[in-house]
Design an enzyme around this catalytic site. Sequence first.
Site, PDB file in Angstrom:
ATOM      1  N   GLY A 105     -17.329   0.423  -1.446  1.00  0.00           N
ATOM      2  CA  GLY A 105     -18.164   1.612  -1.348  1.00  0.00           C
ATOM      3  C   GLY A 105     -19.461   1.522  -2.124  1.00  0.00           C
ATOM      4  O   GLY A 105     -20.382   2.312  -1.886  1.00  0.00           O
ATOM      5  N   PHE A 106     -19.573   0.558  -3.036  1.00  0.00           N
ATOM      6  CA  PHE A 106     -20.771   0.469  -3.875  1.00  0.00           C
ATOM      7  C   PHE A 106     -22.016   0.193  -3.042  1.00  0.00           C
ATOM      8  O   PHE A 106     -23.101   0.719  -3.321  1.00  0.00           O
ATOM      9  CB  PHE A 106     -20.594  -0.630  -4.923  1.00  0.00           C
ATOM     10  CG  PHE A 106     -21.366  -0.377  -6.186  1.00  0.00           C
ATOM     11  CD1 PHE A 106     -20.746   0.152  -7.297  1.00  0.00           C
ATOM     12  CD2 PHE A 106     -22.721  -0.654  -6.262  1.00  0.00           C
ATOM     13  CE1 PHE A 106     -21.456   0.395  -8.466  1.00  0.00           C
ATOM     14  CE2 PHE A 106     -23.439  -0.417  -7.423  1.00  0.00           C
ATOM     15  CZ  PHE A 106     -22.813   0.117  -8.525  1.00  0.00           C
ATOM     16  N   TYR A 137       0.839  -1.194   0.000  1.00  0.00           N
ATOM     17  CA  TYR A 137       0.000   0.000   0.000  1.00  0.00           C
ATOM     18  C   TYR A 137       0.880   1.252   0.000  1.00  0.00           C
ATOM     19  O   TYR A 137       1.600   1.517   0.963  1.00  0.00           O
ATOM     20  CB  TYR A 137      -0.918   0.023   1.216  1.00  0.00           C
ATOM     21  CG  TYR A 137      -1.859  -1.162   1.318  1.00  0.00           C
ATOM     22  CD1 TYR A 137      -2.162  -1.950   0.210  1.00  0.00           C
ATOM     23  CD2 TYR A 137      -2.456  -1.499   2.528  1.00  0.00           C
ATOM     24  CE1 TYR A 137      -3.017  -3.026   0.302  1.00  0.00           C
ATOM     25  CE2 TYR A 137      -3.317  -2.577   2.638  1.00  0.00           C
ATOM     26  CZ  TYR A 137      -3.592  -3.341   1.518  1.00  0.00           C
ATOM     27  OH  TYR A 137      -4.441  -4.413   1.626  1.00  0.00           O
ATOM     28  N   PRO A 179     -15.840  -5.107   2.680  1.00  0.00           N
ATOM     29  CA  PRO A 179     -17.172  -5.605   3.052  1.00  0.00           C
ATOM     30  C   PRO A 179     -18.296  -4.693   2.573  1.00  0.00           C
ATOM     31  O   PRO A 179     -19.462  -5.096   2.619  1.00  0.00           O
ATOM     32  CB  PRO A 179     -17.107  -5.652   4.581  1.00  0.00           C
ATOM     33  CG  PRO A 179     -16.135  -4.570   4.943  1.00  0.00           C
ATOM     34  CD  PRO A 179     -15.085  -4.634   3.862  1.00  0.00           C
ATOM     35  N   LEU A 180     -17.942  -3.501   2.123  1.00  0.00           N
ATOM     36  CA  LEU A 180     -18.931  -2.569   1.580  1.00  0.00           C
ATOM     37  C   LEU A 180     -18.878  -2.542   0.052  1.00  0.00           C
ATOM     38  O   LEU A 180     -19.363  -1.588  -0.574  1.00  0.00           O
ATOM     39  CB  LEU A 180     -18.701  -1.168   2.145  1.00  0.00           C
ATOM     40  CG  LEU A 180     -18.982  -1.021   3.645  1.00  0.00           C
ATOM     41  CD1 LEU A 180     -18.498   0.328   4.156  1.00  0.00           C
ATOM     42  CD2 LEU A 180     -20.459  -1.214   3.939  1.00  0.00           C
ATOM     43  N   GLY A 181     -18.302  -3.594  -0.538  1.00  0.00           N
ATOM     44  CA  GLY A 181     -18.236  -3.639  -2.000  1.00  0.00           C
ATOM     45  C   GLY A 181     -17.464  -2.473  -2.566  1.00  0.00           C
ATOM     46  O   GLY A 181     -17.836  -1.909  -3.599  1.00  0.00           O
TER      47      GLY A 181
END
Length: 339
Positions: free
Chosen positions: A216-217, A64, A212-214
């Site tokens: 942000g999607f 990163y 886990p939020l795709g």
Amino acid sequence: MEPVSEHPIERGRLGTDGPLVGVQGLGCMGMSEFYGDTDEPAARETLEVALEAGVTLFDTADAYGRGANEEFLAPFVAAHRDEITLATKFGLLRGDDPGYRGVSNDPAYVRAAVERSLKRLDTEVIDLYYMHRRDPAVPLAESVGAMAELVRLGLVRHLGLSEVTGAELREAHAVHPIAALQSEWSLFSRDVERSAVGAAAELGVAVVPYSPLGRGFLTGAVTAGTLSAGDFRASMPRFAGENARANTALLDPVREVAEERGVTLGQVALAWVQQRAEVHGLTAVVPIPGTRRAERVRENTAATRLRLSPRELDLLEPIADRVSGERYPDMSNTSTPRE
């Protein structure tokens, strides 16, 4: 119904003998790259707010920012070393070409990588050290054996793997106990359930879902047209063109549950991931949503107190089967099925 409360989150154990951590962690990747420009003071505030909210697992990797994310975390690690579980990774190579992704699991590379990470993080030991990606060209027993040697030397406390199959998880665990499996897992991405989740449940390995939020999607706030310059999601199939438009329509059941419960779409998505532990008989599921904003940490951690009903879970169940587009432009760079 009352909004989800914001009191400190509960804890779960990573692996049979691993550390106790807050049942939600924090992915720190976006504080250094991939999602556009970062406000460094705001990102540092986010780290502190996460700790106050009960988050103790902080996740980074040597890839990163090409090491910059580990360096960024070093002051926070030093200030709170006894309060946090520090996780980093090796094995995903970066080059001058922004699109290049190589993989190395060679034992000599493992030892060199951990030394570099320890220096950047300014710490004497890494709590959880992951193999970021599996290189099938190197025997897994050799790679995990090299990682186990780091534990014996006191440089690493616990071992983890990322994006491996169930068979690979079993093979690695036979060499040295694996505390955590980190893979993408969300209402949008359920590939990990094919074999790895069952193996993790069988072996007592915790699962640490990233994205886990795709990406942000699943919050409803991100579509292809809203991505800023420098946001790597613009190159991902699920965020492009017709795929993005089709996937946006899949959010309707998430929105329905959120409106009925008086919570956000993101909280529903996180609650769904959290409840995978009991659905699959896992010792722990500790998602690591990433954010650079303190208010988002408060929202995300509040979701650990939200329990979805069987009816709500049934409503959300079909989403992943209807998603348009692959997770990555080239799946061979990440988790091509190997069994």
